[in-house]
Write a protein that holds these residues in place. Structure first.
Motif, PDB file in Angstrom:
ATOM      1  N   CYS A 127       1.396  -1.146  -0.507  1.00 26.87           N
ATOM      2  CA  CYS A 127       0.051   0.053   0.088  1.00 26.87           C
ATOM      3  C   CYS A 127       0.712   1.318   0.067  1.00 26.87           C
ATOM      4  O   CYS A 127       0.461   2.461  -0.661  1.00 26.87           O
ATOM      5  CB  CYS A 127      -0.792   0.206   1.601  1.00 26.87           C
ATOM      6  N   ASN A 128       2.055   1.286   0.783  1.00 28.74           N
ATOM      7  CA  ASN A 128       2.868   2.047   1.249  1.00 28.74           C
ATOM      8  C   ASN A 128       3.500   2.329  -0.770  1.00 28.74           C
ATOM      9  O   ASN A 128       3.897   3.545  -0.821  1.00 28.74           O
ATOM     10  CB  ASN A 128       3.595   1.671   2.057  1.00 28.74           C
ATOM     11  N   PHE A 129       4.088   1.987  -1.121  1.00 29.29           N
ATOM     12  CA  PHE A 129       4.794   1.998  -2.585  1.00 29.29           C
ATOM     13  C   PHE A 129       3.274   2.364  -3.410  1.00 29.29           C
ATOM     14  O   PHE A 129       4.364   3.173  -3.942  1.00 29.29           O
ATOM     15  CB  PHE A 129       5.452  -0.035  -2.881  1.00 29.29           C
ATOM     16  N   LEU A 130       2.168   1.860  -3.328  1.00 28.42           N
ATOM     17  CA  LEU A 130       1.311   2.109  -4.142  1.00 28.42           C
ATOM     18  C   LEU A 130       0.447   3.013  -4.246  1.00 28.42           C
ATOM     19  O   LEU A 130       0.675   3.633  -5.411  1.00 28.42           O
ATOM     20  CB  LEU A 130       0.164   1.020  -4.602  1.00 28.42           C
ATOM     21  N   TRP A 142      -0.883   7.728   0.932  1.00 27.59           N
ATOM     22  CA  TRP A 142      -1.275   6.009   1.603  1.00 27.59           C
ATOM     23  C   TRP A 142      -0.775   6.883   3.365  1.00 27.59           C
ATOM     24  O   TRP A 142      -1.903   6.725   4.023  1.00 27.59           O
ATOM     25  CB  TRP A 142      -1.000   4.974   1.251  1.00 27.59           C
ATOM     26  N   GLY A 143       0.167   7.135   3.750  1.00 27.28           N
ATOM     27  CA  GLY A 143       0.152   7.849   5.316  1.00 27.28           C
ATOM     28  C   GLY A 143      -0.304   8.315   5.596  1.00 27.28           C
ATOM     29  O   GLY A 143      -0.796   8.529   6.350  1.00 27.28           O
ATOM     30  N   ARG A 144      -0.418   9.844   4.543  1.00 30.03           N
ATOM     31  CA  ARG A 144      -1.263  11.192   4.798  1.00 30.03           C
ATOM     32  C   ARG A 144      -2.492  10.812   5.290  1.00 30.03           C
ATOM     33  O   ARG A 144      -3.047  10.626   6.171  1.00 30.03           O
ATOM     34  CB  ARG A 144      -1.568  12.079   4.296  1.00 30.03           C
ATOM     35  N   ALA A 145      -3.180   9.194   4.806  1.00 26.77           N
ATOM     36  CA  ALA A 145      -4.198   9.296   5.054  1.00 26.77           C
ATOM     37  C   ALA A 145      -5.636   8.197   6.009  1.00 26.77           C
ATOM     38  O   ALA A 145      -5.937   8.217   6.904  1.00 26.77           O
ATOM     39  CB  ALA A 145      -5.061   8.482   3.566  1.00 26.77           C
ATOM     40  N   LEU A 146      -4.381   7.575   6.164  1.00 31.37           N
ATOM     41  CA  LEU A 146      -4.060   6.600   8.171  1.00 31.37           C
ATOM     42  C   LEU A 146      -4.201   8.203   9.172  1.00 31.37           C
ATOM     43  O   LEU A 146      -4.900   7.601   9.945  1.00 31.37           O
ATOM     44  CB  LEU A 146      -3.315   5.992   7.574  1.00 31.37           C
ATOM     45  N   GLN A 147      -3.388   9.128   8.889  1.00 36.39           N
ATOM     46  CA  GLN A 147      -3.343  10.126  10.018  1.00 36.39           C
ATOM     47  C   GLN A 147      -4.579  10.405   9.843  1.00 36.39           C
ATOM     48  O   GLN A 147      -5.967  10.818  10.580  1.00 36.39           O
ATOM     49  CB  GLN A 147      -2.497  10.809   9.362  1.00 36.39           C
ATOM     50  N   ILE A 148      -5.342  10.789   8.970  1.00 37.15           N
ATOM     51  CA  ILE A 148      -6.359  11.686   8.833  1.00 37.15           C
ATOM     52  C   ILE A 148      -7.637  10.406   9.508  1.00 37.15           C
ATOM     53  O   ILE A 148      -8.023  11.079  10.460  1.00 37.15           O
ATOM     54  CB  ILE A 148      -7.372  11.452   7.379  1.00 37.15           C
ATOM     55  N   VAL A 149      -7.756   9.032   8.875  1.00 35.28           N
ATOM     56  CA  VAL A 149      -8.612   8.550   9.283  1.00 35.28           C
ATOM     57  C   VAL A 149      -8.846   7.653  11.659  1.00 35.28           C
ATOM     58  O   VAL A 149      -9.370   7.739  11.581  1.00 35.28           O
ATOM     59  CB  VAL A 149      -8.755   6.651   9.049  1.00 35.28           C
ATOM     60  N   ASP A 150      -6.845   7.887  11.425  1.00 35.06           N
ATOM     61  CA  ASP A 150      -6.416   7.773  13.125  1.00 35.06           C
ATOM     62  C   ASP A 150      -7.386   9.303  13.941  1.00 35.06           C
ATOM     63  O   ASP A 150      -7.692   8.943  14.853  1.00 35.06           O
ATOM     64  CB  ASP A 150      -4.988   7.539  12.961  1.00 35.06           C
TER      65      ASP A 150
END
Length: 140
Positions: free
Chosen positions: A38-41, A46-54
């Motif tokens: 996921c991080n590669f693609l 990806w990381g920014r999206a996970l921060q928003i979700v968290d």
């Protein structure tokens, strides 16, 4: 021989199947290999999206009769709210610049956040009459 890089669709299928741990959500986690893919693609989004979700930055509005859904995703500030259809559209500038205009990314961070939050059941769903959802969409 290296394994072929999985497609974005297959990564999302893994996310749905695994119901990953993000923040404090109980359940099985994605493997390191899946997270790495996921991080590669999806790169920086990806990381920014996970921060928003968290941070609880995703809300879902579902029309009562039609069951259509639109997501409201938090931007950098509390005043920045974007309307998102995870597969097709986001009202942010990055969507038009990076995704549509330059094809630098398959999705913006808001689209990824909406999809992950929905899959992981990390966003509140507000049921609204169909005409209210229509009004929300007219504000785009």
């Amino acid at each position: 021989m290296q394994e072929p890089i999985p497609s974005i669709a297959s990564i999302y299928q893994h996310v749905v199947a695994a119901q990953p741990v993000i923040g404090s959500l109980p359940g099985p986690a994605l493997t390191d290999s899946q997270l790495s893919s996921c991080n590669f693609l999806l790169d920086k989004n990806w990381g920014r999206a996970l921060q928003i979700v968290d941070q609880g930055g995703v809300r879902c509005f579902e029309a009562q009769n039609s069951k259509r859904r639109v997501y409201q995703v938090q931007g950098k500030t509390s005043a920045d709210q974007y309307l998102v259809f995870p597969d097709h559209f986001c009202s942010c500038q990055a969507f038009f610049y990076e995704v549509v205009g330059r094809s630098e990314a398959p999705y913006c961070k808001h689209q990824i956040a909406a999809r992950v939050a929905d899959t992981c059941r990390r966003c509140p769903i507000t049921i609204v009459p169909d005409h209210v959802l229509t009004q929300i969409l007219l504000e785009i």
